[in-house]
Each structure stands twice: as structure tokens, then as C-alpha cells.
Motif scaffolding. Structure first.
Motif, PDB file in Angstrom:
ATOM      1  N   LYS A   1      29.291  60.356  48.914  1.00  0.00           N
ATOM      2  CA  LYS A   1      30.047  61.573  49.204  1.00  0.00           C
ATOM      3  C   LYS A   1      30.037  62.561  48.047  1.00  0.00           C
ATOM      4  CE  LYS A   1      34.436  59.507  47.724  1.00  0.00           C
ATOM      5  NZ  LYS A   1      35.814  59.167  48.130  1.00  0.00           N
ATOM      6  N   TYR A   2      29.733  62.090  46.831  1.00  0.00           N
ATOM      7  CA  TYR A   2      29.733  62.993  45.686  1.00  0.00           C
ATOM      8  C   TYR A   2      28.397  63.724  45.537  1.00  0.00           C
ATOM      9  CZ  TYR A   2      34.133  60.904  44.209  1.00  0.00           C
ATOM     10  OH  TYR A   2      35.448  60.489  44.151  1.00  0.00           O
ATOM     11  N   SER A   3      27.294  63.046  45.783  1.00  0.00           N
ATOM     12  CA  SER A   3      25.994  63.710  45.689  1.00  0.00           C
ATOM     13  C   SER A   3      25.577  64.353  46.997  1.00  0.00           C
ATOM     14  CB  SER A   3      24.920  62.716  45.246  1.00  0.00           C
ATOM     15  OG  SER A   3      24.748  61.709  46.231  1.00  0.00           O
ATOM     16  N   GLU A   4      26.176  63.897  48.112  1.00  0.00           N
ATOM     17  CA  GLU A   4      25.917  64.462  49.436  1.00  0.00           C
ATOM     18  C   GLU A   4      24.431  64.446  49.791  1.00  0.00           C
ATOM     19  OE1 GLU A   4      27.593  68.318  49.264  1.00  0.00           O
ATOM     20  OE2 GLU A   4      29.679  67.634  49.406  1.00  0.00           O
ATOM     21  N   GLY A   5      23.775  63.360  49.408  1.00  0.00           N
ATOM     22  CA  GLY A   5      22.368  63.209  49.755  1.00  0.00           C
ATOM     23  C   GLY A   5      21.416  63.964  48.857  1.00  0.00           C
ATOM     24  N   LYS A   6      21.929  64.680  47.860  1.00  0.00           N
ATOM     25  CA  LYS A   6      21.049  65.387  46.934  1.00  0.00           C
ATOM     26  C   LYS A   6      20.430  64.413  45.939  1.00  0.00           C
ATOM     27  CE  LYS A   6      23.924  69.568  47.026  1.00  0.00           C
ATOM     28  NZ  LYS A   6      24.743  70.491  46.186  1.00  0.00           N
ATOM     29  N   LEU A   7      19.324  64.827  45.329  1.00  0.00           N
ATOM     30  CA  LEU A   7      18.703  64.025  44.288  1.00  0.00           C
ATOM     31  C   LEU A   7      19.624  64.033  43.069  1.00  0.00           C
ATOM     32  CD1 LEU A   7      16.047  62.450  43.799  1.00  0.00           C
ATOM     33  CD2 LEU A   7      15.186  64.492  42.640  1.00  0.00           C
ATOM     34  N   ALA A   8      20.095  62.867  42.692  1.00  0.00           N
ATOM     35  CA  ALA A   8      21.092  62.768  41.627  1.00  0.00           C
ATOM     36  C   ALA A   8      20.753  61.601  40.710  1.00  0.00           C
ATOM     37  CB  ALA A   8      22.491  62.589  42.218  1.00  0.00           C
ATOM     38  N   PRO A   9      21.247  61.631  39.465  1.00  0.00           N
ATOM     39  CA  PRO A   9      20.953  60.546  38.517  1.00  0.00           C
ATOM     40  C   PRO A   9      21.877  59.338  38.738  1.00  0.00           C
ATOM     41  CG  PRO A   9      22.220  62.251  37.421  1.00  0.00           C
ATOM     42  CD  PRO A   9      21.960  62.748  38.797  1.00  0.00           C
ATOM     43  N   TYR A  10      21.275  58.149  38.700  1.00  0.00           N
ATOM     44  CA  TYR A  10      22.024  56.910  38.858  1.00  0.00           C
ATOM     45  C   TYR A  10      21.506  55.894  37.835  1.00  0.00           C
ATOM     46  CZ  TYR A  10      23.686  58.623  43.395  1.00  0.00           C
ATOM     47  OH  TYR A  10      24.273  59.359  44.388  1.00  0.00           O
ATOM     48  N   ILE A  11      22.318  54.859  37.599  1.00  0.00           N
ATOM     49  CA  ILE A  11      21.896  53.709  36.787  1.00  0.00           C
ATOM     50  C   ILE A  11      21.832  52.510  37.721  1.00  0.00           C
ATOM     51  CG2 ILE A  11      22.397  52.251  34.812  1.00  0.00           C
ATOM     52  CD1 ILE A  11      24.002  54.503  33.606  1.00  0.00           C
ATOM     53  N   LEU A  12      20.622  51.952  37.855  1.00  0.00           N
ATOM     54  CA  LEU A  12      20.376  50.831  38.759  1.00  0.00           C
ATOM     55  C   LEU A  12      20.129  49.585  37.925  1.00  0.00           C
ATOM     56  CD1 LEU A  12      19.854  49.887  41.718  1.00  0.00           C
ATOM     57  CD2 LEU A  12      17.444  50.466  41.330  1.00  0.00           C
ATOM     58  N   MET A  13      20.915  48.516  38.153  1.00  0.00           N
ATOM     59  CA  MET A  13      20.805  47.266  37.398  1.00  0.00           C
ATOM     60  C   MET A  13      20.301  46.172  38.312  1.00  0.00           C
ATOM     61  SD  MET A  13      24.421  47.598  35.314  1.00  0.00           S
ATOM     62  CE  MET A  13      24.777  49.058  34.335  1.00  0.00           C
ATOM     63  N   ILE A  14      19.160  45.537  37.931  1.00  0.00           N
ATOM     64  CA  ILE A  14      18.471  44.592  38.811  1.00  0.00           C
ATOM     65  C   ILE A  14      18.209  43.298  38.055  1.00  0.00           C
ATOM     66  CG2 ILE A  14      16.453  44.242  40.273  1.00  0.00           C
ATOM     67  CD1 ILE A  14      16.051  47.267  40.274  1.00  0.00           C
ATOM     68  N   ASP A  15      18.491  42.169  38.721  1.00  0.00           N
ATOM     69  CA  ASP A  15      18.143  40.852  38.206  1.00  0.00           C
ATOM     70  C   ASP A  15      16.722  40.535  38.650  1.00  0.00           C
ATOM     71  OD1 ASP A  15      18.036  38.298  37.229  1.00  0.00           O
ATOM     72  OD2 ASP A  15      19.254  37.432  38.842  1.00  0.00           O
ATOM     73  N   GLU A  16      15.807  40.382  37.710  1.00  0.00           N
ATOM     74  CA  GLU A  16      14.401  40.170  38.065  1.00  0.00           C
ATOM     75  C   GLU A  16      14.194  38.824  38.745  1.00  0.00           C
ATOM     76  OE1 GLU A  16      10.149  40.425  35.690  1.00  0.00           O
ATOM     77  OE2 GLU A  16      11.705  39.096  34.935  1.00  0.00           O
ATOM     78  N   LEU A  17      14.887  37.793  38.295  1.00  0.00           N
ATOM     79  CA  LEU A  17      14.650  36.451  38.819  1.00  0.00           C
ATOM     80  C   LEU A  17      15.012  36.354  40.301  1.00  0.00           C
ATOM     81  CD1 LEU A  17      13.786  33.559  38.157  1.00  0.00           C
ATOM     82  CD2 LEU A  17      16.160  33.074  37.505  1.00  0.00           C
ATOM     83  N   ASP A  18      16.141  36.903  40.689  1.00  0.00           N
ATOM     84  CA  ASP A  18      16.597  36.815  42.080  1.00  0.00           C
ATOM     85  C   ASP A  18      16.336  38.094  42.869  1.00  0.00           C
ATOM     86  OD1 ASP A  18      17.539  34.261  41.661  1.00  0.00           O
ATOM     87  OD2 ASP A  18      19.535  34.946  41.065  1.00  0.00           O
ATOM     88  N   SER A  19      15.782  39.117  42.209  1.00  0.00           N
ATOM     89  CA  SER A  19      15.536  40.407  42.873  1.00  0.00           C
ATOM     90  C   SER A  19      16.808  40.935  43.521  1.00  0.00           C
ATOM     91  CB  SER A  19      14.418  40.278  43.924  1.00  0.00           C
ATOM     92  OG  SER A  19      13.207  39.905  43.327  1.00  0.00           O
ATOM     93  N   GLU A  20      17.902  40.873  42.787  1.00  0.00           N
ATOM     94  CA  GLU A  20      19.207  41.311  43.276  1.00  0.00           C
ATOM     95  C   GLU A  20      19.648  42.557  42.503  1.00  0.00           C
ATOM     96  OE1 GLU A  20      21.398  40.549  45.507  1.00  0.00           O
ATOM     97  OE2 GLU A  20      20.908  38.563  46.284  1.00  0.00           O
ATOM     98  N   VAL A  21      20.218  43.506  43.216  1.00  0.00           N
ATOM     99  CA  VAL A  21      20.840  44.662  42.576  1.00  0.00           C
ATOM    100  C   VAL A  21      22.215  44.235  42.072  1.00  0.00           C
ATOM    101  CG1 VAL A  21      21.764  46.973  42.905  1.00  0.00           C
ATOM    102  CG2 VAL A  21      19.587  46.347  43.943  1.00  0.00           C
ATOM    103  N   LEU A  22      22.394  44.304  40.771  1.00  0.00           N
ATOM    104  CA  LEU A  22      23.659  43.881  40.164  1.00  0.00           C
ATOM    105  C   LEU A  22      24.640  45.043  40.022  1.00  0.00           C
ATOM    106  CD1 LEU A  22      22.151  41.665  37.329  1.00  0.00           C
ATOM    107  CD2 LEU A  22      23.062  40.893  39.528  1.00  0.00           C
ATOM    108  N   GLY A  23      24.120  46.247  39.889  1.00  0.00           N
ATOM    109  CA  GLY A  23      25.001  47.395  39.709  1.00  0.00           C
ATOM    110  C   GLY A  23      24.288  48.677  40.051  1.00  0.00           C
ATOM    111  N   LEU A  24      25.059  49.631  40.539  1.00  0.00           N
ATOM    112  CA  LEU A  24      24.543  50.966  40.833  1.00  0.00           C
ATOM    113  C   LEU A  24      25.673  51.948  40.501  1.00  0.00           C
ATOM    114  CD1 LEU A  24      22.314  52.794  41.926  1.00  0.00           C
ATOM    115  CD2 LEU A  24      23.281  52.478  44.215  1.00  0.00           C
ATOM    116  N   TYR A  25      25.454  52.770  39.500  1.00  0.00           N
ATOM    117  CA  TYR A  25      26.502  53.667  39.002  1.00  0.00           C
ATOM    118  C   TYR A  25      26.003  55.111  39.011  1.00  0.00           C
ATOM    119  CZ  TYR A  25      28.817  49.447  37.230  1.00  0.00           C
ATOM    120  OH  TYR A  25      29.428  48.229  37.129  1.00  0.00           O
ATOM    121  N   ARG A  26      26.911  56.019  39.296  1.00  0.00           N
ATOM    122  CA  ARG A  26      26.598  57.434  39.169  1.00  0.00           C
ATOM    123  C   ARG A  26      26.457  57.771  37.680  1.00  0.00           C
ATOM    124  NH1 ARG A  26      30.927  57.134  42.881  1.00  0.00           N
ATOM    125  NH2 ARG A  26      30.263  57.582  45.047  1.00  0.00           N
ATOM    126  N   ASN A  27      25.430  58.519  37.364  1.00  0.00           N
ATOM    127  CA  ASN A  27      25.149  58.817  35.953  1.00  0.00           C
ATOM    128  C   ASN A  27      25.312  60.309  35.660  1.00  0.00           C
ATOM    129  OD1 ASN A  27      24.495  58.148  33.309  1.00  0.00           O
ATOM    130  ND2 ASN A  27      22.308  58.500  33.629  1.00  0.00           N
TER     131      ASN A  27
END
Length: 845
Positions: A317-343
Motif C-alpha cells: 500500500k505504500y509503494s502502490e505497485g511502483k518500482l521501489a527499493p527493498y531489502i530481500l533476505m534469503i537463506d541459500e540452503l533452504d531457498s527461503e525468504v527470511l525478510g523483506l523490508y521497505r528501504n
């Protein structure tokens, strides 16, 4: 102590004009966003100021800064898709800079600290020595850089853009003191991490520093990120504008679980890691230097990717579908997204990306990555190591006991190898009586002098790239002009000075990130016992441009700073009236790092309002007195003149030399202030109101006319009121000139005077000796001339006598000759007469 820091804390502190003025650096997006104007400051009745914050941090708006991967914003399928996509992109980015990692590894190996530097011969006993040019350059650079970037008193100082007022100055000073405390004490790992970065910067070309806030420790944290753990896309042209930045973070299971517990990662079921993550080539080379080896991953180290990227999330709701900066945190071993934060910061409509990783560059090049020493002198370093090893191998082989044995020769004993100091007997074949006929040393060439000269040339070429100022001024003597020394320093450190300026820019970014962290989390930090007692407010960090690195990017060494100080001292000696001598000397002493400068310098007391009697006493004991507009100037002048005329006090020979000069200056202050008060009084009386400020007047011409008219009245007042004091003042001036103490001669002038007197005495003695020598020479010349004249006269007399004798002899000879001639003629005549008689007789007969 801060006041003893060798760099002037006032350097470049107040900058006139606004941030957009010509010649000023353009502000960063964060500066544009948070550069406050007067409308954002609200002054309270007690004089304090409240800063109106236009943005909110995680402590005010947890919803905006929440982990989107652990909320209803993202569904599981989309998270899995993001994890798969960015793990694949990370592998591609890693493969794209594989050759660069190899160059970084070669640079680490060529330092020689891991005993695995490439090159050289492979026979048993071959030299493995490494030329130290690479390691020396890294250590020298890091030592010089950390000394400038991180002085003992802290790495920050104030710089206020725009108009300077007391409020801005106080805020900037509080922030400076707080951030210096943070970087020197609170963030205890900051200096160590930055020193690691600086030692690796020449090898990697680019290195990175990360800042973040630790909820458990209640303070900011710093971490050095080597370049092999920061991945950029192949198409990236700049680190800060790259479409994604992937941070490779290898953490233990313990740290992984801690991050889950404090909410940084979402709570997921994960598989325990049993194999170590794949090491990069530079990491392997570093482990060999540190002596580290694999421990079968007992700590269950796993790899996590922190991807700073741009996403289009329709459900946000804050970016409203626009291209926006985020921080994506991924565990390589399990291929799991651990975190996704607005940057971006809440309330920022421009969606400006926030920086958490700061790049430090060595030498910029065309791409996103900078180049380092392996790229600049890697070939020279390899050649130096090869030449050095060849020389040592040649010397080793030339001294080795290697022999050629004659086939069929017999050697007694168990072995043909003869040890040092051993005496061995050998048997020779029949007819062989000379041991040299059985064996001979191998004829190896000695070390080549040409190769040794080449080694020296290669060393000079390599050091020419990483040269320092001190090498350029090694032969400068004490008589060299300061300007010449300064020019040599700048010429000798041209490369380092440009790198130093880039480090200054990176350090400025680091301080801006730390300011943002303080603005977000200062209230949370106050739960700590230390921060709670500090005089700092969260609102102080609304402005992020008033605290900058303490060091000057134009000054990159103590040698240059000392040369500048000496130049100021030299100019001050030639123009003493243009300088504050105390300030110059204090700066010089601080530059020498003399402890307790304020203790050894004479204190200058601040101006204090006093009555006329205390002023007389103060001036008598060589202390200054100051006049103030609201005082009764005529009363003060009368008291000072009476004191000056009194033979016991002001006119006393013991007091007059000290009192009179200061009294004359003080009376001058009272006179001009009396004049100012009279002028303003007449003008304000004519205007019927107080004169606020000349520059604020709507009609300054009218005020100029009033001052012109008032001047005539003041002239008449002066004639009536001050006419009687002028003779006394003139007497004071004359007496002050008579009693004026001769200024003590400085040590330099004393030496100069003694030298001049010695030179004068030497010249006088020399002239006296020359006069004596000339007198003796003249006397000798006179005696010689008289003797010569006597000899000439004697010779002339002898010649004259000789001529007279010759003349006399000639006359006698002539007379004898003439007598003989006459006798001959007489005899001839007699003969002719006799012959005539005979002839006549004969004829007659």
C-alpha cells in the motif's frame, strides 16, 4: 583532550551561502530531504527549539518498517519465486566477476604472507622469498589513512551550511561530541573494522563498510564487507545506482537463530547446515595467511543473501505497485525468504533508496569496481619476486657442493655424499694419482649483475606508483624555502592525495548513515545507562549535513601539515601585525603534539566590567581593561587621568611603564564610546525613536543628514567638555614614549646580533692585520727603492769614471799618434830633401 587535537577544529566549520551556491558540492538526496529551513524550527518561550520531523522511524511507525515476508502483504508462492530468482542472479553475478576475484587472490598471495606466492623455480631448496613491495604498500597506505581518518579524539567535526546562529551551532556541537563518543567508545568494533577495510583496500580496489542497528545491544554496529562478499550485476556502472546489490553473509547457526529471535528474520523451519559454504578465492588466500583450516562446519555456518534491490509489489500500500527499493533476505540452503523490508524512509514520496553499505574506492575505473595494486603493479610485483628468487637461487646453486664424478671411479665408505667437516678417503683406478681427475665441481654461473640492476629498476618503477611525500623530501635541507617543501610534498603524494579525497567522501557517507540510525533509534538507545545521561536529542539528527569527517581532504600527512604551520610562522615573522601570535603558536604546539598546551600558555582572561578604581589597579599590574557603552565615560576618564598624574601611582617610575600604555588605550575606548553615545543620542532624539539598524532603514539618507547635523553639536560639546583633558593626555603619551620598555630581544634576534657583532669584530681584526701588512710592505718597498737608487747612483758614478778614464786614454793615444805622424812626416820631408839634394848633386856632376 579535544582542544589539543592538532587539526584546527574551526577549519571549514561555517560556510557562507546556501547549499546550492556556485562552487559548492550538490547535496545528496538525503541532504535535500532533510536540509531544514527556518520553518521547520519552532522556538519555545524558554529559548529552546523543537524540530518538526517530517519523517518517522521504526520506533514511531512499526507498520511501515515491518518484515513484509512475515505479514499478509506477500504470499508464499511469490516469496519462493523471489528467493529462486535472486539466488540464481547471485550465482550469475558471482560468475561474472570470477576473474576479478582471481586478481584479488593473486594480490593477497603476492604479499608473501601465505607462503604461496606464485613464480620461481621448483627444485628442492629453491627460494620462496617474496619481494615486499605489495605488502609494504598496503601497510603504508593503511597506516597513513587511519591516522588521518580516525584521530584519538574522534573522527567528526562540525560544518554548518547556510546562515549560522547559536541554535544551529549548539546542535552541531552536541552531535559532534555524541558521534565522536559513539565511534570511539560505543561502537567498539568500528576502528578495527575500518582498519581491516583500509589494509584490504589497495588489494581489492573497492571495499565496503556496513552499518546497522542492533536491538539486543541497543547501539549501532559496524562490519567490514570484503569485495568478494558484495556482488553487483555485470551491467552495473556505479555501486550506488546498481539495480541490485547482493551482500553474501556467512553466519553460524547460533547467529541465525538470534536474528530469528529478535525478529530480523521470520521464524522458519530450517535444515542444519553440514557443509561449509563455498569459499571465494580471496577468502582461501586469506585463510592461508591466518593459518585457518576447515573444521567440518561444527558451527553449522550457512549462507544468507541480503539483496538491496528494486521491486514492484502490487500489494504494498505504500509503494502502490511502483518500482521501489527493498531489502530481500534469503537463506541459500533452504531457498527461503527470511525478510523483506521497505528501504526508503516513511513519508518520503520520492522513494529514495537508503544506504546501509558504504563503498570505499582506491582508484576508480570505467566500471562499478575500482582497481587496486594488483591491477596497477601486479606484473611488476611478479617480476620483482621472480628476479629476487632467481638471484637467491643462483647464489644457492653456485655455493652448492654439486660434483661430476668420473665413471668407474671408486669411493670408499657407505655413501658417496660427503658431509661438511668430514674427511673421506676414496680409491682411484690404476694409474690415477690426482683426485681432481675423479670428480670436478659443476660449473654454475654466479649471480648476474645485470639481473641485480634490473631488480633495482623494477623496485623504483613499482614504488613510483605508490610513492609517498616523505620519499620526495628526503634530501631537503633546512635552508629550503617552505613553499618548495610544500610543492615537493604535494608532488610526491599526488596519487595518495586523490585516494585520500575519495576516503573523505566515503567517510562523509558513513556519518550520514550513522546520523540516520541515531535519528531513528536514539530513544531506544536511551534505555542504555550511558546514553541516558548524555545531552543529546533525537531531533538534533534531523539535519545530517552539519557533522563531517574531522580531517581535511586537502591535507593527507603530518609532513604536509607541519610544512603549512612552518609557512605560517615564517610569514608571521615578516608580517607580525597581520596575525594572532597566540593562535599561531598554539596551533604549532598542537601540531607538535605537545601535551597540555593550555597549561603552558599564558591565560588570557575574558573581558570583565569593572569600576574605574579596579580598572586602574588592573592596568597597573599589566591587565587589560575594557570600556562599555553604558558606563559614565567622563567619570572613568577623570578617574584614570587623576591616577595617571599622581606621582605616587600612575606617574611612579615603577608603575608608569606598565600603566600608561594600557591607560591610553583604555581612555581611547571611553572617548570614542562617549562620541558614539552623543551622536546616537542626538539622532534618536530627532527621530523620536531608537535607531535599530542602519541596514534595516527604509530611508538611510535622512539618517545620514541627522548624523551630519549631530556632528556639529558633538563638536561643540567636545570643545566645552573635553578641552581640559587634552594637555593631560598629551603628557601621558609623552611620558609613555619616554618610559617605553624596549621589547626583549628574541632568541633568533639575539643570535643574529651576536653573529653580526662577531662578524664585525672579525672584519675589524682582518682590516687591522691587512693595514699592518700593507705598512710593512710599504716600508720594505721604500727600503728597496732607496737601496736601488743608491745602487743606481753608484753604478752611474762608476760608469762615469770609466768613461772619463777611457776618454783620457783616448786623448793621450791620439796625441801620441799625432806626434808619431808628425815625426813621420818630418822624416819623410827630410828624406825627400836629402833625395832632392842628391839628385841635384848628381845632375850637377
Amino acid at each position: 583532550m579535544a582542544e589539543e587535537f592538532p587539526i584546527d577544529p574551526e577549519f571549514n566549520r561555517f560556510i557562507a551561502g546556501q547549499p546550492g551556491d556556485a562552487g559548492a558540492e550538490p547535496p545528496s538526496p538525503e541532504e535535500e530531504e532533510l536540509n531544514l529551513d527556518d520553518s521547520e524550527l519552532e522556538e519555545l518561550p524558554d529559548g529552546s527549539v523543537v524540530v518538526k520531523m517530517t519523517t518517522q522511524g521504526p520506533m514511531e511507525n512499526e507498520d511501515f518498517y515491518q518484515n513484509l515476508a512475515d505479514s499478509e502483504v506477500m504470499d508464499h508462492i511469490e516469496l519462493v519465486s523471489l528467493a529462486t530468482k535472486y539466488i540464481r542472479l547471485a550465482e550469475k553475478d558471482k560468475e561474472a566477476r570470477k576473474q576479478r576475484d582471481k586478481q584479488y587472490e593473486d594480490g593477497i598471495r603476492r604479499t608473501g604472507m601465505g607462503n604461496d606466492a606464485p613464480g620461481g623455480a621448483n627444485f628442492q631448496g629453491a627460494s620462496k622469498v617474496v619481494h615486499p613491495v605489495m605488502a609494504e604498500a598496503c601497510i603504508d597506505f593503511a597506516s597513513r589513512a587511519i591516522k588521518e581518518m580516525f584521530p584519538p579524539d574522534g573522527p567528526t567535526r562540525t560544518k554548518i551550511l547556510g546562515d549560522v546562529d547559536e541554535t544551529k551551532t549548539e546542535i552541531a556541537e552536541r552531535k559532534k561530541d555524541f558521534m565522536n563518543w559513539q565511534l570511539t567508545e560505543q561502537i567498539e568494533e568500528f576502528r578495527d573494522e575500518q582498519e581491516q577495510l583500509l589494509t584490504q583496500l589497495p588489494l581489492g580496489g573497492s571495499q565496503f563498510l556496513k552499518l546497522w542497528y542492533n536491538d539486543d545491544l541497543k547501539r549501532p554496529c559496524a562490519q567490514f564487507l570484503p569485495i568478494d562478499n558484495v556482488l553487483l550485476p555485470f551491467s552495473a556502472a556505479n555501486f550506488y545506482t546498481a539495480q541490485r546489490i547482493t551482500e553474501v553473509d556467512d553466519i553460524s547457526e547460533y547467529e541465525f537463530q538470534r536474528r530469528i529471535d529478535r525478529g530480523l528474520y521470520r521464524d522458519v523451519s530450517y535444515v542444519r547446515a553440514t557443509m561449509d559454504p563455498e569459499e571465494t578465492p580471496p577468502e582461501k588466500a586469506t585463510n592461508r595467511i591466518e593459518g585457518k583450516s576447515n573444521n567440518d562446519n561444527e558451527d553449522a555456518v550457512r549462507r544468507v543473501y541480503h539483496v538491496y534491490c528494486w521491486l514492484e509489489l502490487d500489494d504494498d500500500k505504500y509503494s502502490e505497485g511502483k518500482l521501489a527499493p527493498y531489502i530481500l533476505m534469503i537463506d541459500e540452503l533452504d531457498s527461503e525468504v527470511l525478510g523483506l523490508y521497505r528501504n526508503w524512509e516513511e513519508g518520503d514520496e520520492t522513494l529514495t533508496k537508503l544506504d546501509w553499505i558504504i563503498e570505499y574506492k582506491f582508484i576508480p575505473w570505467r566500471g562499478a569496481y575500482a582497481v587496486g595494486l594488483p591491477h596497477l603493479i601486479g606484473g611488476l610485483s611478479a617480476a620483482l619476486t621472480g628476479a629476487l628468487r632467481a638471484l637467491l637461487d643462483s647464489a644457492h646453486i653456485n655455493n652448492a657442493a654439486t660434483l661430476l664424478k668420473l665413471k668407474g671411479a671408486k669411493v670408499s665408505g657407505q655413501s658417496q655424499q660427503v658431509e661438511v667437516t668430514q674427511v673421506a678417503e676414496i680409491e682411484a683406478a690404476p694409474g690415477v694419482d690426482d683426485v681432481r681427475k675423479l670428480a670436478m665441481p659443476m660449473p654454475f654461473n654466479p649471480p648476474s649483475p645485470v639481473l641485480f640492476q634490473l631488480l633495482g629498476w623494477l623496485t623504483s618503477a613499482a614504488k613510483g606508483v605508490v610513492t609517498t611525500a616523505e620519499e620526495k623530501i628526503a634530501d631537503v635541507n633546512a635552508n629550503t624555502p617552505v613553499g618548495t617543501t610544500q610543492a615537493l610534498i604535494e608532488q610526491g603524494a599526488a596519487v595518495f592525495s586523490s585516494i585520500h579525497a575519495r576516503l573523505h567522501e566515503s567517510q562523509s557517507r558513513t556519518l550520514r548513515v550513522l546520523s540516520r540510525i541515531n535519528r531513528w533509534y536514539l530513544d531506544d538507545m536511551r534505555r542504555s545507562e550511558v546514553v541516558e545521561d548524555l545531552d543529546i536529542k533525537r531531533e538534533d539528527f534531523a539535519r545530517i549535513t552539519d557533522v563531517i569527517p574531522v580531517y581535511d581532504p586537502h591535507i593527507f600527512s603530518e609532513t604536509q601539515r607541519m610544512a603549512q604551520t612552518q609557512a605560517v610562522l615564517q610569514v608571521m615573522k615578516e608580517n607580525p601585525d597581520l596575525f594572532n601570535r597566540r593562535a599561531v603558536i598554539m596551533r604549532f604546539l598542537k601540531q607538535l603534539k605537545v601535551p597540555g598546551v593550555n597549561e603552558i600558555m599564558v591565560d588570557v582572561p575574558p573581558p570583565v566590567k569593572m569600576d574605574a578604581a579596579n580598572e586602574n589597579v588592573a592596568m597597573s599590574i599589566n591587565q587589560a581593561a575594557f570600556a562599555y557603552p553604558e558606563q559614565d565615560h567622563l567619570g572613568h576618564i577623570q578617574a584614570h587621568l587623576d591616577f595617571a598624574k599622581n606621582p605616587v601611582f600612575g606617574a611612579n617610575p615603577m608603575i608608569a611603564p606598565t600603566f600608561l600604555p594600557k591607560a591610553i588605550e583604555h581612555i581611547k575606548q571611553h572617548l570614542v564610546l562617549w562620541y558614539l553615545n552623543r551622536m546616537n543620542g542626538y539622532v534618536q532624539k530627532s527621530m523620536g525613536k531608537k535607531l535599530d539598524g542602519y541596514d534595516l532603514l527604509d530611508d538611510p539618507k535622512m539618517v545620514d543628514q541627522l548624523f551630519g547635523a549631530a556632528s556639529q553639536h558633538v563638536d561643540m560639546d567636545t570643545e566645552q567638555t573635553l578641552k581640559g583633558i587634552m594637555p593631560v593626555i598629551q603628557q601621558m603619551v609623552q611620558m609613555a614614549q619616554k618610559t617605553k620598555q624596549k621589547p626583549p630581544m628574541t632568541a633568533d634576534n639575539q643570535v643574529l646580533l651576536e653573529t653580526s657583532m662577531a662578524e664585525t669584530k672579525r672584519r675589524a681584526e682582518r682590516d687591522k692585520a691587512e693595514m699592518q701588512l700593507k705598512s710593512q710592505q710599504l716600508e720594505m718597498d721604500t727600503q728597496l727603492e732607496l737601496k736601488k737608487q743608491a745602487d743606481d747612483m753608484q753604478l752611474a758614478m762608476e760608469e762615469l769614471q770609466l768613461k772619463l778614464a777611457i776618454a783620457t786614454n783616448d786623448q793621450e793615444t791620439k796625441e801620441r799618434i799625432e806626434t808619431a805622424r808628425l815625426n813621420r812626416d818630418a822624416a819623410k820631408l827630410a828624406h825627400e830633401q836629402d833625395k832632392t839634394v842628391i839628385d841635384l848633386t848628381t845632375k850637377g856632376a
